[in-house]
Design a protein around this motif. Structure first.
Motif, PDB file in Angstrom:
ATOM      1  N   ALA A  62     -61.370  89.891 -35.062  1.00 18.96           N
ATOM      2  CA  ALA A  62     -62.183  88.957 -35.845  1.00 18.96           C
ATOM      3  C   ALA A  62     -62.145  89.317 -37.318  1.00 18.96           C
ATOM      4  CB  ALA A  62     -63.631  88.969 -35.343  1.00 18.96           C
ATOM      5  N   LEU A  63     -62.451  88.315 -38.137  1.00 18.60           N
ATOM      6  CA  LEU A  63     -62.710  88.502 -39.558  1.00 18.60           C
ATOM      7  C   LEU A  63     -64.208  88.342 -39.774  1.00 18.60           C
ATOM      8  CD1 LEU A  63     -59.869  86.368 -41.214  1.00 18.60           C
ATOM      9  CD2 LEU A  63     -59.825  88.802 -40.602  1.00 18.60           C
TER      10      LEU A  63
ATOM     11  N   THR B 142     -61.008  94.906 -34.771  1.00 19.22           N
ATOM     12  CA  THR B 142     -60.202  94.761 -33.568  1.00 19.22           C
ATOM     13  C   THR B 142     -61.085  94.370 -32.381  1.00 19.22           C
ATOM     14  OG1 THR B 142     -60.429  97.106 -33.032  1.00 19.22           O
ATOM     15  CG2 THR B 142     -58.554  96.467 -34.406  1.00 19.22           C
ATOM     16  N   ALA B 143     -60.442  94.044 -31.247  1.00 23.94           N
ATOM     17  CA  ALA B 143     -61.181  93.579 -30.071  1.00 23.94           C
ATOM     18  C   ALA B 143     -62.145  94.629 -29.539  1.00 23.94           C
ATOM     19  CB  ALA B 143     -60.200  93.169 -28.975  1.00 23.94           C
ATOM     20  N   ASP B 144     -61.854  95.913 -29.755  1.00 23.35           N
ATOM     21  CA  ASP B 144     -62.733  96.976 -29.277  1.00 23.35           C
ATOM     22  C   ASP B 144     -63.810  97.356 -30.295  1.00 23.35           C
ATOM     23  OD1 ASP B 144     -61.229  98.284 -31.173  1.00 23.35           O
ATOM     24  OD2 ASP B 144     -60.357  99.751 -29.795  1.00 23.35           O
ATOM     25  N   GLY B 145     -63.929  96.561 -31.373  1.00 21.71           N
ATOM     26  CA  GLY B 145     -64.980  96.791 -32.360  1.00 21.71           C
ATOM     27  C   GLY B 145     -64.615  97.736 -33.482  1.00 21.71           C
ATOM     28  N   ARG B 146     -63.382  98.205 -33.524  1.00 21.57           N
ATOM     29  CA  ARG B 146     -62.969  99.136 -34.575  1.00 21.57           C
ATOM     30  C   ARG B 146     -62.650  98.370 -35.863  1.00 21.57           C
ATOM     31  NH1 ARG B 146     -57.672 101.116 -35.584  1.00 21.57           N
ATOM     32  NH2 ARG B 146     -57.052  99.991 -33.692  1.00 21.57           N
ATOM     33  N   VAL B 147     -63.159  98.854 -36.995  1.00 24.53           N
ATOM     34  CA  VAL B 147     -62.864  98.243 -38.286  1.00 24.53           C
ATOM     35  C   VAL B 147     -61.486  98.722 -38.737  1.00 24.53           C
ATOM     36  CG1 VAL B 147     -63.548  98.000 -40.702  1.00 24.53           C
ATOM     37  CG2 VAL B 147     -65.294  98.061 -38.903  1.00 24.53           C
TER      38      VAL B 147
ATOM     39  N   CYS C 148     -55.824  87.521 -34.788  1.00 27.68           N
ATOM     40  CA  CYS C 148     -56.816  88.203 -35.599  1.00 27.68           C
ATOM     41  C   CYS C 148     -56.791  89.701 -35.263  1.00 27.68           C
ATOM     42  CB  CYS C 148     -58.213  87.657 -35.311  1.00 27.68           C
ATOM     43  SG  CYS C 148     -58.499  85.950 -35.812  1.00 27.68           S
ATOM     44  N   PRO C 149     -57.065  90.613 -36.235  1.00 26.88           N
ATOM     45  CA  PRO C 149     -57.529  90.304 -37.580  1.00 26.88           C
ATOM     46  C   PRO C 149     -56.435  90.215 -38.638  1.00 26.88           C
ATOM     47  CG  PRO C 149     -57.818  92.642 -37.160  1.00 26.88           C
ATOM     48  CD  PRO C 149     -57.217  92.054 -35.917  1.00 26.88           C
TER      49      PRO C 149
END
Length: 357
Positions: free
Chosen positions: A55-56, A69-74, A93-94
């Motif tokens: 996501a953005l 990323t999908a696992d929540g990592r920035v 994404c991202p």
């Protein structure tokens, strides 16, 4: 096939900070009008674009764009991309592209590309990238004179010549990525229907209609156009011309199955910001309406038909008839993913997944 993202590109706009003025996929900048984004949303954080891979997130407090990323990592943070008026994910994404001059003291023209954790800058390039799968596969507007832009498709593209020109261009893509509507808010008197095939994008001839804002259904066969005044019209792929639709102007909209969901964002010093969400039939009949605290975008889960509506007090799940289907703790934003989970942005800026129900 990537996740449906057309609704995100359209609907993320009203909550974006006026100081940042980022849009997704060529959507409208915040207007500060009663029908549009509230002028006091400078600290808003939203999911600007998303799919199964990431996501953005636009953070209005830190004034940065984050690739998550999908696992929540920035994966990356970028303040310059956050200030650009056109930002969207690439095929996954991202990975993202950002273009257009920022407000205030604009930098030298450039287009910014984020792939993986890397950044590539094209200095001196003043084009607007309204949509892109990759740097090699993009829908681009070229600058002309007086702040205007022009859509130039390849010379061998079938269909009419793509010479529509104006300023403040807005692209409203369908969720499946195969169709889109292009308007220029100035002059706001025409639109073009775009289709993407094996050889790239093609464009229809300009169609006269008041058009400064719009939304399309999942496959782009129906589009609702909002004019600069009180004009609203419905465009069907099977009809020769737009048909009048007796629905008030709105700051955001989405075609929710057989109906049209609209949102108006207002605010004052006494009551704060408020969002009025309404559901209309495509003949203009009001089915239901509600006003909630805060300025938050609604989204629709395509698999269940549920409407996901964040407010300042709770995250609401609504049946199509407007009745409650469930609640969750307050969220700054929420985005239904096609695989079932709900992508939730908490008020402190944390992004996580939770079951939709």
């Amino acid at each position: 096939m990537r996740a449906p993202r057309g609704a995100t590109r359209l609907l993320a706009v009203p909550l974006l900070a006026a100081a940042l003025t980022v849009t997704a996929g060529g959507c409208a900048r915040p207007s500060g009008t009663p029908d549009g984004p509230p002028p006091g949303a400078a600290a808003a954080s939203v999911i600007l674009d998303a799919d199964e891979h990431g996501a953005l997130v636009l953070d209005g407090v830190r004034q940065e764009l984050r690739g998550v990323t999908a696992d929540g990592r920035v994966l990356w943070r970028d303040r310059e991309m956050a200030a650009r008026p056109y930002v969207s994910c690439l095929r996954r994404c991202p990975d993202a592209v950002a273009s257009g001059p920022s407000d205030g003291q604009p930098p030298a023209p450039s287009v910014l590309w984020r792939t993986g954790s890397g950044l590539r800058t094209e200095p001196g390039r003043a084009d607007l990238v309204l949509w892109a799968d990759s740097p090699q596969d993009a829908l681009v507007l070229r600058p002309t004179t007086g702040g205007a832009y022009r859509l130039d498709l390849p010379a061998d593209a079938p269909g009419p010549a793509a010479g529509l020109e104006g300023s403040d261009p807005q692209l409203f893509p369908a969720a499946d990525g195969r169709r889109a509507v292009l308007v220029f808010r100035s002059p706001g008197t025409h639109y073009r229907s775009l289709e993407r095939g094996a050889s790239g994008w093609t464009a229809s001839a300009p169609v006269p209609a008041e058009a400064v804002n719009a939304c399309t259904d999942e496959d782009g066969t129906r589009t609702v156009l909002f004019g600069d005044g009180s004009s609203t019209s419905l465009v069907r792929a099977t009809a020769p011309a737009p048909q009048p639709l007796p629905v008030p102007r709105a700051g955001a909209c989405l075609l929710a199955g057989p109906d049209l969901l609209t949102q108006r964002f207002t605010g004052d010093g006494e009551h704060g910001t408020r969002t009025t969400t309404s559901l209309y039939t495509l003949t203009g009949e009001l089915r239901w309406q509600r006003t909630d605290p805060g300025d938050h975008l609604a989204r629709r889960d395509p698999s269940t038909g549920l409407i996901v509506l964040p407010t300042d007090t709770a995250l609401l799940l609504l049946h199509p008839d407007g009745t409650p289907a469930g609640t969750a703790p307050t969220a700054a934003d929420a985005y239904p993913l096609p695989s079932g989970p709900l992508l939730v942005l908490t008020p402190d800026g944390t992004l996580h997944r939770r079951p939709l129900r």
